[in-house]
Design a protein around this motif. Structure first.
Motif, PDB file in Angstrom:
ATOM      1  N   PRO A 114      32.758  39.113  41.263  1.00 29.41           N
ATOM      2  CA  PRO A 114      33.021  39.381  39.716  1.00 29.41           C
ATOM      3  C   PRO A 114      33.329  38.349  38.876  1.00 29.41           C
ATOM      4  O   PRO A 114      33.956  37.556  39.309  1.00 29.41           O
ATOM      5  CB  PRO A 114      34.207  40.448  39.845  1.00 29.41           C
ATOM      6  N   GLU A 115      32.617  38.507  37.688  1.00 20.31           N
ATOM      7  CA  GLU A 115      32.749  37.293  36.658  1.00 20.31           C
ATOM      8  C   GLU A 115      34.403  37.108  36.490  1.00 20.31           C
ATOM      9  O   GLU A 115      34.587  35.840  36.388  1.00 20.31           O
ATOM     10  CB  GLU A 115      32.411  37.940  35.447  1.00 20.31           C
ATOM     11  N   GLN A 116      35.195  37.949  36.413  1.00 26.04           N
ATOM     12  CA  GLN A 116      36.723  37.636  36.118  1.00 26.04           C
ATOM     13  C   GLN A 116      37.277  36.794  37.252  1.00 26.04           C
ATOM     14  O   GLN A 116      37.847  35.898  36.948  1.00 26.04           O
ATOM     15  CB  GLN A 116      37.414  38.976  36.027  1.00 26.04           C
ATOM     16  N   LEU A 117      36.806  37.250  38.640  1.00 29.21           N
ATOM     17  CA  LEU A 117      37.235  36.337  39.632  1.00 29.21           C
ATOM     18  C   LEU A 117      36.918  35.110  39.518  1.00 29.21           C
ATOM     19  O   LEU A 117      37.661  34.036  39.827  1.00 29.21           O
ATOM     20  CB  LEU A 117      36.792  37.136  40.840  1.00 29.21           C
ATOM     21  N   ALA A 118      35.537  35.141  39.295  1.00 30.10           N
ATOM     22  CA  ALA A 118      34.804  33.434  39.500  1.00 30.10           C
ATOM     23  C   ALA A 118      35.693  32.646  38.299  1.00 30.10           C
ATOM     24  O   ALA A 118      35.921  31.406  38.294  1.00 30.10           O
ATOM     25  CB  ALA A 118      33.322  33.688  38.889  1.00 30.10           C
ATOM     26  N   ALA A 119      36.095  33.390  36.967  1.00 35.88           N
ATOM     27  CA  ALA A 119      36.771  32.857  35.880  1.00 35.88           C
ATOM     28  C   ALA A 119      38.057  32.314  36.329  1.00 35.88           C
ATOM     29  O   ALA A 119      38.633  31.161  36.176  1.00 35.88           O
ATOM     30  CB  ALA A 119      36.799  33.673  34.635  1.00 35.88           C
ATOM     31  N   LYS A 120      38.667  33.172  37.018  1.00 35.99           N
ATOM     32  CA  LYS A 120      39.998  32.902  37.354  1.00 35.99           C
ATOM     33  C   LYS A 120      40.085  31.684  38.569  1.00 35.99           C
ATOM     34  O   LYS A 120      40.893  30.626  38.370  1.00 35.99           O
ATOM     35  CB  LYS A 120      40.818  34.061  38.261  1.00 35.99           C
ATOM     36  N   ILE A 121      39.099  31.648  39.330  1.00 35.07           N
ATOM     37  CA  ILE A 121      39.074  30.577  40.371  1.00 35.07           C
ATOM     38  C   ILE A 121      38.725  29.143  39.509  1.00 35.07           C
ATOM     39  O   ILE A 121      39.192  28.373  39.861  1.00 35.07           O
ATOM     40  CB  ILE A 121      37.915  30.797  41.470  1.00 35.07           C
ATOM     41  N   THR A 122      37.962  29.353  38.916  1.00 35.33           N
ATOM     42  CA  THR A 122      37.498  27.946  37.905  1.00 35.33           C
ATOM     43  C   THR A 122      38.538  27.599  37.261  1.00 35.33           C
ATOM     44  O   THR A 122      38.748  26.286  37.040  1.00 35.33           O
ATOM     45  CB  THR A 122      36.138  28.612  36.978  1.00 35.33           C
ATOM     46  N   ASN A 123      39.399  28.374  36.798  1.00 31.93           N
ATOM     47  CA  ASN A 123      40.588  28.047  36.001  1.00 31.93           C
ATOM     48  C   ASN A 123      41.691  27.461  36.703  1.00 31.93           C
ATOM     49  O   ASN A 123      42.449  26.732  36.053  1.00 31.93           O
ATOM     50  CB  ASN A 123      41.046  29.180  34.917  1.00 31.93           C
TER      51      ASN A 123
END
Ligand code: KIV
Length: 257
Positions: free
Chosen positions: A187-196
Motif C-alpha cells: 500500500p502507498e501509505q506503507l511505502a510512504a512511511k518506510i520512505t520517510n
C-alpha cells in the motif's frame, strides 16, 4: 553531461528529493535505449525468466542466465548503474553462498550491485556482503521468488501485522548496509512511511508515488506484455505494433507468390 550513477548519487538524490528512474533491461540494445531515455539504473531482473525465457515464475532462472543477460546490459550501458538479481537458490543457504554467487556475477559481468529478496531473515547476509565491499539492493513486500509459498502475486502488507513486518524488514536491510530497497506491491501509505523513516533510497513498483525511485519492467512500460499488471500505465503498445507489422509483411510476401 550526465555523470555515471553510483550508490552515492542515488543517496544524494533521495536527500535532494529528486525522483530516480530504474527500469529492467535484459540485453545491450535495450540498455542503450534506456540510457538514451534518461534512465538512472538498469535492473537486470530475474523477471527475464518470465518475460524472455518463457517460464511461469522466476524460480527456474539460473546464475548462468543472469550472467548472460547482465553482461550484455553492461556492454550496452555507459552511465547507468547496473543491478543484477541473485536468482532463486543462489544465496539463501548462507552468507558464504551469497558471497560466492555475488563475486562470480560481479567478476563475470562487470555490474555494480546485486539484488536479493527477503527482509529480516536476509539481514545477516546483506551485512556479510556489505562488509565485504558489495553493494546490495534489498527487495521486500511482494517477493516473486516466494510465489510457491504465497500462491499468488497479490499486494502484500494489507493487514496491520503484515504491514509492520514489511516495515521492519525494510529497516533491517538498511541497518545491515543495503544501499537501496525495492518495495514491491504494497500500500502507498506503507511505502510512504518506510520512505520517510529509512536512510536509503526506496524503489517502488506498485507501491505508489511516495518512493524515492520508481522501477518498472521493460515489457510493461512498452506494452510488450500479454498481461500488464493493473498498476502499470503502458507508454506504448509495442506488442500490438509488432504483430501488425509482421502481419503486413506476411501479407506482402503472400501477395508476391
Ligand atoms: O525481477 C524484476 O524485474 C524485479 C522488479 C520487478 C523489481 O525484481
Amino acid at each position: 553531461m550526465k555523470k555515471k550513477t553510483t550508490a552515492a548519487t542515488l543517496l544524494a538524490a533521495k536527500n535532494a528529493q529528486q525522483p530516480q528512474v530504474w527500469l529492467t533491461a535484459y540485453d545491450a540494445g535495450a540498455a542503450r535505449m534506456a540510457e538514451e531515455a534518461g534512465v538512472d539504473v538498469i535492473l537486470v531482473g530475474d523477471s527475464v525468466g518470465m518475460v524472455n525465457l518463457g517460464y511461469d515464475s522466476t524460480i527456474p532462472v539460473t546464475v548462468d542466465d543472469m550472467i548472460l543477460h547482465t553482461a550484455a546490459v553492461v556492454r550496452g550501458r555507459t552511465k547507468a548503474w547496473v543491478v543484477c538479481d541473485l536468482p532463486f537458490g543462489s544465496y539463501q543457504q548462507s552468507p558464504a553462498q551469497a558471497l560466492k554467487t555475488s563475486a562470480h556475477i560481479l567478476q563475470l559481468t562487470g555490474c555494480d550491485a546485486v539484488k536479493l529478496e527477503g527482509g529480516k531473515p536476509m539481514a545477516d547476509t546483506v551485512r556479510f556482503l556489505s562488509e565485504r565491499g558489495i553493494a546490495v539492493v534489498g527487495h521486500v513486500g511482494l517477493t516473486p521468488q516466494s510465489v510457491k509459498q504465497f500462491g499468488n502475486y497479490k499486494q502484500r502488507g494489507k493487514n496491520q501485522e503484515e504491514s509492520q513486518n514489511i516495515y521492519d524488514d525494510a529497516l533491517a536491510l538498511a541497518d545491515a548496509g543495503a544501499v537501496a530497497v525495492v518495495l514491491e506491491c504494497i500500500p502507498e501509505q506503507l511505502a510512504a512511511k518506510i520512505t520517510n523513516n529509512i536512510n536509503i533510497p526506496t524503489v517502488g513498483i506498485g507501491a505508489g508515488s511516495a518512493c524515492d525511485a520508481q522501477v518498472l519492467v521493460w515489457h510493461d512500460v512498452l506494452g510488450l506484455s500479454e498481461h500488464t499488471p493493473p498498476f502499470v500505465k503502458p507508454y506504448a503498445h509495442l506488442r500490438q505494433d509488432a504483430v501488425t507489422a509482421i502481419q503486413n509483411w506476411v501479407a506482402d510476401v503472400r501477395k508476391q507468390a
